[in-house]
Write an enzyme that holds these catalytic residues in place. Structure first.
Site, mmCIF file in Angstrom:
data_model
loop_
_atom_site.group_PDB
_atom_site.id
_atom_site.type_symbol
_atom_site.label_atom_id
_atom_site.label_comp_id
_atom_site.label_asym_id
_atom_site.label_seq_id
_atom_site.Cartn_x
_atom_site.Cartn_y
_atom_site.Cartn_z
ATOM 1 N N HIS A 78 32.227 48.179 37.510
ATOM 2 C CA HIS A 78 31.002 47.965 38.279
ATOM 3 C C HIS A 78 29.944 49.096 38.378
ATOM 4 C CE1 HIS A 78 33.614 50.177 41.482
ATOM 5 N NE2 HIS A 78 32.350 50.369 41.660
ATOM 6 N N SER A 198 33.728 56.184 42.633
ATOM 7 C CA SER A 198 34.128 54.928 41.679
ATOM 8 C C SER A 198 34.079 55.500 40.489
ATOM 9 C CB SER A 198 33.237 53.819 42.119
ATOM 10 O OG SER A 198 33.592 53.096 43.205
#
Length: 258
Positions: A78, A198
């Protein structure tokens, strides 16, 4: 001279561990965005000139990535593709060894991205990892980490996650260590993380190996646990093929820099 000798000895010791399921090292927003639990606290890294801190970097997209080869970095899926907007993120410049808002020791352009087609279609957490090929082999200067597949039932005495959390000052690097377990093909832990971390490599220190290796990617946090993708044999082989630019065309989508 002593430093050079120490590095040569360390590199030699790592090469002894080479095996089919282990890529050797070299020393040369899905989920809730807030994942601070408060049990295993983060510590700031102010000097990233040493290994392995210098192989960790920030992406211009706002995530974290880590060198796993001379010109390849591992990150989250992502961080390169927005599933909700169904579009690629095209500013993926890599800033390794960054420790402050004003400091970017290196600014590395990118060439292409490897990600699973099923992740693009579904956004599944278990598929949320990607490899970026860089425009130059900065790893020949900074080094890179090995990565490996580990048995799903193995308990991790300690993992380490290093990245760029958005709740801290811009461009600052933070690291945290904690135990982890594997559950349903996901790594589960209570290391403090936050959005921006992330894509951080999950370094493992299994009981049978002394040197840290990448065995997963941090991607999400829900409630009182955080988690990431676990490198089982299939994921290992996929990352290995992407690193060697021999992508598995039946499962892989390749996106080149516009």
């Amino acid at each position: 001279m002593k430093m050079v000798l120490a590095l040569l000895l360390l590199t030699t010791s790592i090469s002894l561990f080479a095996e089919d399921n282990f890529s050797t090292s070299s020393f040369g927003s899905i989920g809730a965005p807030k994942k601070v639990i408060g049990i295993f606290l983060r510590e700031q890294i102010t000097d990233a000139s040493t290994y392995p801190e210098r192989i960790v970097g920030q992406l211009a997209s706002g995530c974290t990535a880590t060198l796993i080869g001379p010109r390849h970095i591992i990150t989250a899926g992502h961080c390169v593709y927005d599933v909700d907007k169904t579009e690629w993120l095209n500013d993926l410049r890599f800033f390794p060894a960054r420790t402050s808002a004003t400091e970017k020791p290196y600014v590395i352009e990118w060439k292409k991205v490897f990600v699973q087609q099923k992740f693009i279609e579904t956004g599944y957490k278990s598929l949320d990892f990607a490899v970026i090929e860089l425009a130059e082999p900065i790893g020949e200067t900074l080094g890179w980490s090995g990565f490996r597949a580990l048995p799903e039932a193995e308990y991790y005495n300690k993992i380490r996650i290093t990245g760029y959390p958005a709740d801290k000052d811009l461009g600052t690097m933070w690291t945290v260590s904690c135990p982890a377990t594997v559950e349903n093909k996901k790594l589960i832990y209570q290391c403090d993380t936050f959005g921006g971390m992330s894509g951080s490599a999950i370094f493992s220190l299994p009981s049978d190996r002394n040197n840290p290796t990448v065995s997963g990617v941090h991607t999400w946090g829900i409630g009182k646990v955080n988690g990431g993708v676990f490198f089982d044999q299939n994921n290992y082989e996929l990352v290995y093929s992407w690193k060697n630019s021999s992508e598995q065309t039946d499962v892989t989508t390749v996106h080149e820099k516009p």
